[in-house]
Design a protein around this motif. Structure first.
Motif, PDB file in Angstrom:
ATOM      1  N   GLU A   1      91.040  74.604  44.720  1.00 42.59           N
ATOM      2  CA  GLU A   1      90.720  75.848  44.012  1.00 42.59           C
ATOM      3  C   GLU A   1      91.884  76.845  44.004  1.00 42.59           C
ATOM      4  OE1 GLU A   1      87.389  77.115  46.272  1.00 42.59           O
ATOM      5  OE2 GLU A   1      86.034  75.566  45.491  1.00 42.59           O
ATOM      6  N   ASN A   2      92.778  76.748  44.981  1.00 42.40           N
ATOM      7  CA  ASN A   2      93.730  77.843  45.191  1.00 42.40           C
ATOM      8  C   ASN A   2      95.206  77.480  45.142  1.00 42.40           C
ATOM      9  OD1 ASN A   2      91.941  80.303  46.060  1.00 42.40           O
ATOM     10  ND2 ASN A   2      91.099  78.538  47.154  1.00 42.40           N
TER      11      ASN A   2
ATOM     12  N   ASN B   1      98.468  87.153  43.483  1.00 49.41           N
ATOM     13  CA  ASN B   1      97.128  86.625  43.730  1.00 49.41           C
ATOM     14  C   ASN B   1      96.892  86.526  45.235  1.00 49.41           C
ATOM     15  OD1 ASN B   1      94.723  85.092  43.904  1.00 49.41           O
ATOM     16  ND2 ASN B   1      95.130  84.142  41.930  1.00 49.41           N
TER      17      ASN B   1
ATOM     18  N   ALA C   1      94.277  83.837  46.461  1.00 45.49           N
ATOM     19  CA  ALA C   1      94.724  82.448  46.498  1.00 45.49           C
ATOM     20  C   ALA C   1      95.575  82.189  47.732  1.00 45.49           C
ATOM     21  CB  ALA C   1      95.502  82.108  45.231  1.00 45.49           C
TER      22      ALA C   1
ATOM     23  N   ASN D   1      93.317  82.142  50.828  1.00 45.13           N
ATOM     24  CA  ASN D   1      92.525  80.917  50.923  1.00 45.13           C
ATOM     25  C   ASN D   1      93.376  79.710  51.295  1.00 45.13           C
ATOM     26  OD1 ASN D   1      89.889  81.850  50.440  1.00 45.13           O
ATOM     27  ND2 ASN D   1      90.288  81.987  48.242  1.00 45.13           N
TER      28      ASN D   1
END
Length: 397
Positions: free
Chosen positions: A231-232, A243, A246, A249
């Protein structure tokens, strides 16, 4: 999705004494220093980080606790045993050792702290459980999101006396007293470093999930780490400091994957990266990333259900009527896609020129120096199998 399986047998969980995670986690260094009534600290890092100012925040927290801070910045990527020896010579003058940086700096801090409490030469500490005594207070602060070294009791070093072959020190004495995982310190990671270290975390998570030594605990950590990377990693690489979520994570993914693999072991990717990294002077994370989908493709037949779980965690949507094996195979495709999206080669031909004779030599190195990883791989491998995986990796996607 996956099942935890039976909890009828007991499992040991290996972990650091104290983990702080999140924006501002570096602040934990101040009470840590006070807790140990420290007056001084040796901060172990690399020269680039020292010059860039990335170490300023952890250094400031130590100084605000009243400590005199000496910086040892002699660490380099793919660290050598001699670097840990050099750092260890300075440890005796300080109350704390604080490793700040990527896996190279944190591993060097671990081994330096261990050397400081023994008269034994560094090579006597290599292998499993050869560190004879607890280290002094040790804190680890990652500035990348990949190795998970802050939460492991492993250090990997090149041995110049043995042609640069990487050697491992593995001991519970190397666990940090404090792991301070602050994603704010990863904001300035260059895209290439973010990609390579992120793929290192993904490799740790996938290899843990299919390791023959996996447990319900490591399964939970590994699968969530795979999801977080899927996802990141792309936005962490392409958007960088724009970001924060991101990057945060990815720090979490690396930490989870580190805790997973230190309790489950790894697999053939890590065995094969030994000779590839040495031959091509290739960083560990990048070597892992390039080889990962090729080893996955070899392993899928042995763990179809598990690789179907990996496919789902990578965000692959199952097609109507698709067989379990076909879905599992798409975990490999999804990994190739991820490599391409973060500008990492999908073939080792991009990093060197090879022939079968070279791959045969690679196989010998892998079995000599990393057989434990091959033994934990979910599908058995002999010398010819290793050569075949290297040949497939040279052919590419």
């Amino acid at each position: 999705m996956f099942s935890l399986g039976s909890l009828s047998e007991t499992h040991t969980v290996r972990s650091p004494a104290h983990v702080e995670y999140g924006s501002g986690a570096v602040d934990a260094l101040e009470p840590f220093a006070s807790e140990h009534d420290a007056d001084s600290a040796l901060l172990v890092t690399d020269g680039e980080l020292a010059r860039s100012g990335v170490i300023d925040a952890p250094r400031a927290r130590l100084e605000s606790a009243g400590l005199d801070v000496e910086v040892y910045d002699g660490v380099a990527p793919e660290p050598k045993l001699s670097m840990a020896e050099a750092a260890a010579e300075r440890v005796a003058d300080h109350d704390l050792v604080v490793g700040v940086g990527g896996g190279s700096s944190m591993d060097t801090a671990k081994l330096a702290a261990a050397l400081a409490v023994t008269d034994r030469p560094v090579r006597d500490l290599l292998g499993t459980d050869n560190v004879p005594a607890p280290t002094g207070p040790l804190a680890l602060v990652p500035t990348t999101a990949g190795t998970g070294s802050e939460v492991t009791d492993v250090g990997v070093f090149a041995d110049q006396r043995d042609g640069g072959v990487k050697k491992v020190v593995f001991s519970s004495q190397l666990f940090a007293d404090l792991a301070a995982v602050d994603p704010d310190l990863t904001k300035t990671l260059p895209p290439g470093v973010a990609a390579a270290t992120g793929l290192d975390a993904l490799t740790h998570a996938i290899e843990s999930y299919v390791s023959l030594l996996r447990t319900p605990y490591t399964d939970t950590l590994a699968l969530r780490a795979i999801e977080l990377v899927a996802e990141n990693l792309r936005p962490a690489v392409t958007q960088g400091p724009a970001n924060d979520a991101a990057r945060a994570n990815m720090s979490l993914a690396a930490m989870l994957a580190g805790q997973a693999f230190v309790n489950s072991g790894l697999g053939a990717v890590h065995a094969l990266t030994y000779p590839l990294g040495m031959e091509c002077d290739l960083g560990h994370g990048l070597a892992n990333g390039v080889l990962l989908p090729h080893v996955m493709r070899y392993n899928v037949p042995a763990e179809v259900e598990r690789f179907a779980d990996v496919a789902a965690a990578l965000g692959v949507e199952r097609r109507s009527g698709e067989s379990e094996r076909a879905f599992a195979d798409r975990s490999v495709d999804a990994t190739f896609d991820l490599l391409e999206d973060v500008d990492v080669p999908t073939s080792i031909a991009a990093v060197g020129e090879f022939d079968r004779e070279t791959f045969a030599a690679f196989a010998d190195v892998a079995f000599e120096h990393s057989e434990h990883n091959i033994e934990r791989n979910p599908r058995e491998m002999d010398r010819e199998d290793v050569i075949a995986v290297f040949e497939a990796a040279a052919a590419g996607r």
